[in-house]
Design a protein around this motif. Structure first.
Motif, PDB file in Angstrom:
ATOM      1  N   PRO A  51      36.424 -37.640  11.864  1.00 40.44           N
ATOM      2  CA  PRO A  51      37.852 -37.818  12.189  1.00 40.44           C
ATOM      3  C   PRO A  51      38.156 -37.540  13.660  1.00 40.44           C
ATOM      4  O   PRO A  51      38.986 -38.244  14.272  1.00 40.44           O
ATOM      5  N   ARG A  52      37.500 -36.536  14.238  1.00 39.77           N
ATOM      6  CA  ARG A  52      37.742 -36.213  15.644  1.00 39.77           C
ATOM      7  C   ARG A  52      37.332 -37.366  16.556  1.00 39.77           C
ATOM      8  O   ARG A  52      38.054 -37.710  17.508  1.00 39.77           O
ATOM      9  N   LEU A  53      36.198 -37.990  16.282  1.00 37.70           N
ATOM     10  CA  LEU A  53      35.737 -39.106  17.108  1.00 37.70           C
ATOM     11  C   LEU A  53      36.599 -40.347  16.888  1.00 37.70           C
ATOM     12  O   LEU A  53      36.797 -41.133  17.822  1.00 37.70           O
ATOM     13  N   CYS A  54      37.095 -40.531  15.665  1.00 41.08           N
ATOM     14  CA  CYS A  54      38.024 -41.651  15.427  1.00 41.08           C
ATOM     15  C   CYS A  54      39.291 -41.491  16.264  1.00 41.08           C
ATOM     16  O   CYS A  54      39.797 -42.469  16.845  1.00 41.08           O
ATOM     17  N   ARG A  55      39.786 -40.268  16.349  1.00 39.97           N
ATOM     18  CA  ARG A  55      40.984 -40.022  17.179  1.00 39.97           C
ATOM     19  C   ARG A  55      40.685 -40.235  18.657  1.00 39.97           C
ATOM     20  O   ARG A  55      41.546 -40.712  19.413  1.00 39.97           O
ATOM     21  N   LEU A  56      39.477 -39.906  19.073  1.00 40.01           N
ATOM     22  CA  LEU A  56      39.105 -40.116  20.475  1.00 40.01           C
ATOM     23  C   LEU A  56      39.061 -41.611  20.805  1.00 40.01           C
ATOM     24  O   LEU A  56      39.510 -42.029  21.886  1.00 40.01           O
ATOM     25  N   ILE A  57      38.541 -42.430  19.888  1.00 41.94           N
ATOM     26  CA  ILE A  57      38.540 -43.875  20.109  1.00 41.94           C
ATOM     27  C   ILE A  57      39.970 -44.404  20.155  1.00 41.94           C
ATOM     28  O   ILE A  57      40.309 -45.238  21.005  1.00 41.94           O
ATOM     29  N   LEU A  58      40.816 -43.933  19.237  1.00 40.19           N
ATOM     30  CA  LEU A  58      42.226 -44.334  19.253  1.00 40.19           C
ATOM     31  C   LEU A  58      42.900 -43.923  20.555  1.00 40.19           C
ATOM     32  O   LEU A  58      43.737 -44.650  21.100  1.00 40.19           O
ATOM     33  N   PHE A  59      42.523 -42.760  21.058  1.00 43.84           N
ATOM     34  CA  PHE A  59      43.084 -42.256  22.306  1.00 43.84           C
ATOM     35  C   PHE A  59      42.798 -43.203  23.469  1.00 43.84           C
ATOM     36  O   PHE A  59      43.579 -43.314  24.415  1.00 43.84           O
ATOM     37  N   GLY A  60      41.683 -43.915  23.389  1.00 37.60           N
ATOM     38  CA  GLY A  60      41.318 -44.852  24.442  1.00 37.60           C
ATOM     39  C   GLY A  60      42.241 -46.049  24.543  1.00 37.60           C
ATOM     40  O   GLY A  60      42.234 -46.752  25.568  1.00 37.60           O
ATOM     41  N   TYR A  61      43.041 -46.314  23.513  1.00 40.49           N
ATOM     42  CA  TYR A  61      43.980 -47.436  23.542  1.00 40.49           C
ATOM     43  C   TYR A  61      45.277 -47.090  24.266  1.00 40.49           C
ATOM     44  O   TYR A  61      46.069 -47.984  24.563  1.00 40.49           O
ATOM     45  N   GLU A  62      45.523 -45.816  24.525  1.00 37.57           N
ATOM     46  CA  GLU A  62      46.752 -45.401  25.195  1.00 37.57           C
ATOM     47  C   GLU A  62      46.696 -45.778  26.681  1.00 37.57           C
ATOM     48  O   GLU A  62      45.704 -45.517  27.366  1.00 37.57           O
ATOM     49  N   GLU A  63      47.775 -46.382  27.171  1.00 35.90           N
ATOM     50  CA  GLU A  63      47.835 -46.732  28.590  1.00 35.90           C
ATOM     51  C   GLU A  63      48.042 -45.490  29.453  1.00 35.90           C
ATOM     52  O   GLU A  63      47.431 -45.345  30.501  1.00 35.90           O
ATOM     53  N   ASP A  64      48.925 -44.592  29.004  1.00 31.49           N
ATOM     54  CA  ASP A  64      49.179 -43.344  29.718  1.00 31.49           C
ATOM     55  C   ASP A  64      48.674 -42.199  28.845  1.00 31.49           C
ATOM     56  O   ASP A  64      49.328 -41.799  27.881  1.00 31.49           O
ATOM     57  N   ILE A  65      47.502 -41.677  29.196  1.00 31.53           N
ATOM     58  CA  ILE A  65      46.893 -40.665  28.341  1.00 31.53           C
ATOM     59  C   ILE A  65      47.642 -39.335  28.390  1.00 31.53           C
ATOM     60  O   ILE A  65      47.484 -38.502  27.495  1.00 31.53           O
ATOM     61  N   CYS A  66      48.445 -39.142  29.432  1.00 27.87           N
ATOM     62  CA  CYS A  66      49.221 -37.896  29.514  1.00 27.87           C
ATOM     63  C   CYS A  66      50.481 -37.966  28.668  1.00 27.87           C
ATOM     64  O   CYS A  66      51.044 -36.924  28.302  1.00 27.87           O
ATOM     65  N   ASN A  67      50.944 -39.167  28.362  1.00 29.21           N
ATOM     66  CA  ASN A  67      52.129 -39.358  27.525  1.00 29.21           C
ATOM     67  C   ASN A  67      51.821 -40.400  26.455  1.00 29.21           C
ATOM     68  O   ASN A  67      52.283 -41.544  26.518  1.00 29.21           O
ATOM     69  N   PRO A  68      51.024 -40.047  25.463  1.00 28.49           N
ATOM     70  CA  PRO A  68      50.620 -41.014  24.439  1.00 28.49           C
ATOM     71  C   PRO A  68      51.796 -41.456  23.568  1.00 28.49           C
ATOM     72  O   PRO A  68      52.715 -40.674  23.290  1.00 28.49           O
ATOM     73  N   LEU A  69      51.726 -42.707  23.126  1.00 30.14           N
ATOM     74  CA  LEU A  69      52.804 -43.284  22.318  1.00 30.14           C
ATOM     75  C   LEU A  69      52.403 -43.495  20.867  1.00 30.14           C
ATOM     76  O   LEU A  69      53.272 -43.594  20.005  1.00 30.14           O
ATOM     77  N   TRP A  70      51.109 -43.579  20.580  1.00 31.46           N
ATOM     78  CA  TRP A  70      50.667 -43.963  19.240  1.00 31.46           C
ATOM     79  C   TRP A  70      49.821 -42.869  18.591  1.00 31.46           C
ATOM     80  O   TRP A  70      48.899 -43.156  17.844  1.00 31.46           O
ATOM     81  N   ALA A  71      50.145 -41.630  18.860  1.00 30.98           N
ATOM     82  CA  ALA A  71      49.357 -40.525  18.307  1.00 30.98           C
ATOM     83  C   ALA A  71      49.483 -40.470  16.783  1.00 30.98           C
ATOM     84  O   ALA A  71      50.566 -40.673  16.232  1.00 30.98           O
ATOM     85  N   PRO A  72      48.389 -40.222  16.066  1.00 34.81           N
ATOM     86  CA  PRO A  72      48.451 -40.075  14.598  1.00 34.81           C
ATOM     87  C   PRO A  72      49.141 -38.779  14.222  1.00 34.81           C
ATOM     88  O   PRO A  72      49.388 -37.924  15.090  1.00 34.81           O
ATOM     89  N   PRO A  73      49.479 -38.588  12.949  1.00 32.72           N
ATOM     90  CA  PRO A  73      50.087 -37.325  12.522  1.00 32.72           C
ATOM     91  C   PRO A  73      49.206 -36.133  12.887  1.00 32.72           C
ATOM     92  O   PRO A  73      48.019 -36.119  12.607  1.00 32.72           O
ATOM     93  N   GLY A  74      49.796 -35.162  13.552  1.00 31.02           N
ATOM     94  CA  GLY A  74      49.027 -34.015  14.016  1.00 31.02           C
ATOM     95  C   GLY A  74      48.514 -34.166  15.427  1.00 31.02           C
ATOM     96  O   GLY A  74      47.944 -33.230  15.985  1.00 31.02           O
ATOM     97  N   GLY A  75      48.723 -35.361  16.028  1.00 37.39           N
ATOM     98  CA  GLY A  75      48.304 -35.578  17.406  1.00 37.39           C
ATOM     99  C   GLY A  75      46.825 -35.934  17.524  1.00 37.39           C
ATOM    100  O   GLY A  75      46.072 -35.915  16.549  1.00 37.39           O
ATOM    101  N   TYR A  76      46.420 -36.275  18.730  1.00 38.75           N
ATOM    102  CA  TYR A  76      45.035 -36.633  18.985  1.00 38.75           C
ATOM    103  C   TYR A  76      44.116 -35.413  19.058  1.00 38.75           C
ATOM    104  O   TYR A  76      42.922 -35.497  18.743  1.00 38.75           O
TER     105      TYR A  76
END
Length: 445
Positions: free
Chosen positions: A49-74
């Motif tokens: 699950p942690r690595l899945c969130r890291l891959i999802l994190f790569g889709y964010e344009e602004d990593i300091c202000n993510p828009l599509w974080a899953p429940p509980g955050g990245y």
């Protein structure tokens, strides 16, 4: 006249084959594939699950202000992102990726994103493959994915070497989803073949988690690298089961009934033994983790169960007729269900109140079981006469393989030499005995 009379017979045979195929497909469910596998534990599955969130994190344009974080955050620290490259940096050779230093888990992670449906370059990578086109490391691999993996290795080799030498106690992890999963699986093979370029990193420090991967390597390689590569598949996901060349699938969209007819006849007439002995047939790589959350003839989702094994036969060989075949491929669903499964595992462990000492013993026992299962899979591949299967005796234990590997040709020569030596030893034992003085004498009939 005889040809005309034979047409009704051919029609009947064809209809029976189609009916048998439809009947088998309607009764076939994804749960059957892994029903005899063992259950995964929280210790071995906690990274997924942690690595899945890291891959999802790569889709964010602004990593300091993510828009599509899953429940509980990245759960990702933006300051630990060491390097990030998009399509402009990769020139379309591979999907965007990033290198992340996970100091909490002592991990150097290279995460590759999946297929972008709006990018022609991604399709070019995925469809760049012809049957038996590329041979690598003693087996066959997906041509386009291998090119992408080699590009990433050439581009980031010095960076990874610097990070590995700077953090000698950190593991090196490759992870990706879909197209990116195939890239990191083959990147792992490239790294193992070139350990010297990464400061002679130990093999046991290298890991790969391929989430919903494409079929990218032949069966002998998929089994051989099961000690460091793990594939995660959610229930009915179509991509790890797609045996037809993806290029043919896209070309056949204008005539889908024709493709279904061909698949019908092929699945009905092709024996499993023939499939296993096809050296160019590609498979999902490494150890398999199958997340099962639905049951046959039942509605809704059940508490997910994770099963794991290193199978040789029955390795996601058949498509599943399911309305969830595409949705189960989505990374957001894989992350959600893998986290649910991990929470259930931890809750069960908490109820059992396993002491710390016993938990450590269980981890050691799990490592031994995985090692034994891995060696058993290698031996089964040889027993089934899988083309170019690797013997565990030839290559030794994991520790003996840490120093790197030679080219595919030299490995084949070593394997051939060992087989000749074993044949000669057996011949000598059949004809001669040792006397009391230690001399060889002919056996008496």
């Amino acid at each position: 006249m005889s040809i005309v009379c034979g047409l009704p017979i051919l029609e009947c045979v064809y209809c029976l084959a189609c009916a048998r195929w439809v009947w088998q497909k309607c009764l076939y469910t994804a749960g059957h594939e892994s029903e005899n596998w063992g259950l995964a534990t929280a210790e071995e599955f906690e990274n997924v699950p942690r690595l899945c969130r890291l891959i999802l994190f790569g889709y964010e344009e602004d990593i300091c202000n993510p828009l599509w974080a899953p429940p509980g955050g990245y759960g990702i620290n933006p300051d630990w992102v060491f390097l990030r490259k998009d399509y402009e940096d990769t020139l379309g050779r591979v999907t965007p990726y990033m290198i992340y230093l996970d100091h909490d888990n002592a991990d150097i992670i290279l995460a590759v994103r999946g297929l972008n449906l709006a990018k022609e370059s991604d399709y070019a990578v995925l469809l760049d493959n012809k049957l038996g086109q590329t041979k690598f490391g003693g087996g066959y691999v997906h041509n386009g994915l291998l090119k992408a993996a080699e590009w990433v290795f050439d581009a980031e080799c010095e960076v990874l070497r610097e990070l590995v030498e700077r953090n000698p106690n950190y593991s090196l992890t490759f992870t990706g989803h879909s197209l990116g999963a195939g890239v990191v699986a083959l990147l792992t093979l490239v790294v193992v073949q070139n350990l010297g370029k990464l400061g002679n990193i130990e093999r046991k420090r290298i890991r790969c988690y391929a989430v919903a991967p494409a079929r990218c390597m032949s069966l002998n390689l998929a089994v051989r690298y099961a000690d460091i590569i793990s594939s995660v598949v959610l229930q009915d996901d179509f991509l790890p089961r797609t045996t037809t060349a993806l290029e043919d699938v896209f070309k056949s969209l204008i005539c889908l009934p024709c493709l279904l007819c061909l698949m019908c006849l092929k699945d009905t007439c092709t024996l499993e033994e023939k499939m296993l002995k096809d050296p160019r047939r590609l498979y999902a790589p490494g150890r398999l983790y199958h997340i099962v959350e639905r049951r046959p003839l039942r509605l809704g989702r059940f508490p997910p169960v994770v099963r794991t094994a290193v199978p040789v036969d029955g390795r996601f060989d058949h498509m599943v007729l399911s309305c969830n075949a595409t949705s189960d491929h989505a990374l957001i669903w894989v992350e959600r269900e893998s986290q649910r499964a991990l929470d259930l595992m931890r809750e069960k462990d908490k109820i059992m109140a396993i002491p710390t000492k016993q938990r450590m013993k269980r981890q050691e026992s799990l490592a031994r079981e995985h090692s034994q299962e891995y060696k058993a899979a290698l031996q089964r591949a040889i027993a089934l006469d899988i083309p170019q299967a690797f013997s565990p005796h030839t290559y030794g234990t994991f520790h003996e393989m840490e120093g790197g590997e030679n080219s595919g040709n030299s490995r084949e020569e070593i394997l051939s030499f060992n087989r000749r030596r074993e044949s000669w030893d057996g011949f000598v034992e059949r004809l001669f005995d040792e006397d009391d003085s230690g001399h060889m004498v002919f056996k008496k009939s």
